[in-house]
Design an enzyme around this catalytic site. Structure first.
Site, PDB file in Angstrom:
ATOM      1  N   GLU A  49      16.280  27.991  65.497  1.00 40.71           N
ATOM      2  CA  GLU A  49      16.673  27.813  64.140  1.00 40.71           C
ATOM      3  C   GLU A  49      17.074  26.480  63.271  1.00 40.71           C
ATOM      4  OE1 GLU A  49      19.889  30.655  64.376  1.00 40.71           O
ATOM      5  OE2 GLU A  49      18.330  32.445  64.773  1.00 40.71           O
ATOM      6  N   ALA A  51      19.529  24.931  59.565  1.00 38.47           N
ATOM      7  CA  ALA A  51      20.325  25.301  58.404  1.00 38.47           C
ATOM      8  C   ALA A  51      19.599  25.894  57.338  1.00 38.47           C
ATOM      9  CB  ALA A  51      21.183  24.154  58.025  1.00 38.47           C
ATOM     10  N   GLU A  60       8.122  34.313  69.990  1.00 37.73           N
ATOM     11  CA  GLU A  60       6.740  34.694  70.259  1.00 37.73           C
ATOM     12  C   GLU A  60       5.558  33.682  69.735  1.00 37.73           C
ATOM     13  OE1 GLU A  60       9.144  36.384  68.839  1.00 37.73           O
ATOM     14  OE2 GLU A  60       8.696  38.497  68.930  1.00 37.73           O
ATOM     15  N   CYS A  97       8.859  40.624  65.123  1.00 35.04           N
ATOM     16  CA  CYS A  97       8.798  40.862  63.629  1.00 35.04           C
ATOM     17  C   CYS A  97       7.429  40.922  63.147  1.00 35.04           C
ATOM     18  CB  CYS A  97       9.506  39.626  63.057  1.00 35.04           C
ATOM     19  SG  CYS A  97       8.590  37.844  62.892  1.00 35.04           S
TER      20      CYS A  97
END
Ligand code: THU
Length: 140
Positions: A49, A51, A60, A97
């Site tokens: 990740e 900000a 994945e 997702c």
């Protein structure tokens, strides 16, 4: 090369381990993925990740990128397992997702996709089953 139940179990273990490498200070969801290519080799990935929340990367697709980098155009996906953990180490059930589903079918519509269910057991379904009516170029 097809993926046996024992091979799938190995992917579960590797996905759990890959999640330990996640960089997820914002969502606090540590995700790991482990895939087996048609060549029998295993590649792993974790979520990373930043900000600007929307541009972080999923586990994945990180594993797929590693596989394509290693095997090039020949890469085909046989199976993948995805695992997620809370900060305190509790395993959580997740499924890939939507963006990752499109990436999975790109490399193997028949690929087996394993993920934890709410009761903690692993379920395996095909990438095809995870993304019906998916986008395809109409002229190719
Ligand atoms: N995430 C994945 O790594 N894979 C998925 O299929 C779903 C979501 C990550 C992205 C983000 O870092 C965090 O989980 C919360 O969405």
């Amino acid at each position: 090369m097809s993926t046996s139940a024992a091979d799938m179990d190995a992917l579960h273990t590797r996905a759990d381990a890959a999640a330990q490498s996640a960089y997820a200070p914002y969502s606090r969801l540590h995700v790991g993925a482990a895939l087996r290519s048609a060549s029998g080799r295993i590649y792993t990935g974790c979520n990373v990740e930043n900000a600007s929340f929307s541009i972080g990367g999923c586990a994945e697709r990180a594993a797929i990128a590693a596989a394509v980098q290693a095997e090039g155009q020949a890469f085909r996906l046989d199976a993948i397992a995805v695992a997620a953990f809370r900060d305190d180490g509790l395993a959580l059930p997740i499924t890939p997702c939507g963006a990752c589903r499109q990436a999975l079918v790109e490399f193997g519509a028949d690929a087996q996709v394993g993920f934890r269910q709410p009761d903690g057991t692993w379920l395996t379904v095909s990438a095809d089953a995870l993304l019906p009516y998916r986008f395809c170029f109409p002229d190719r």
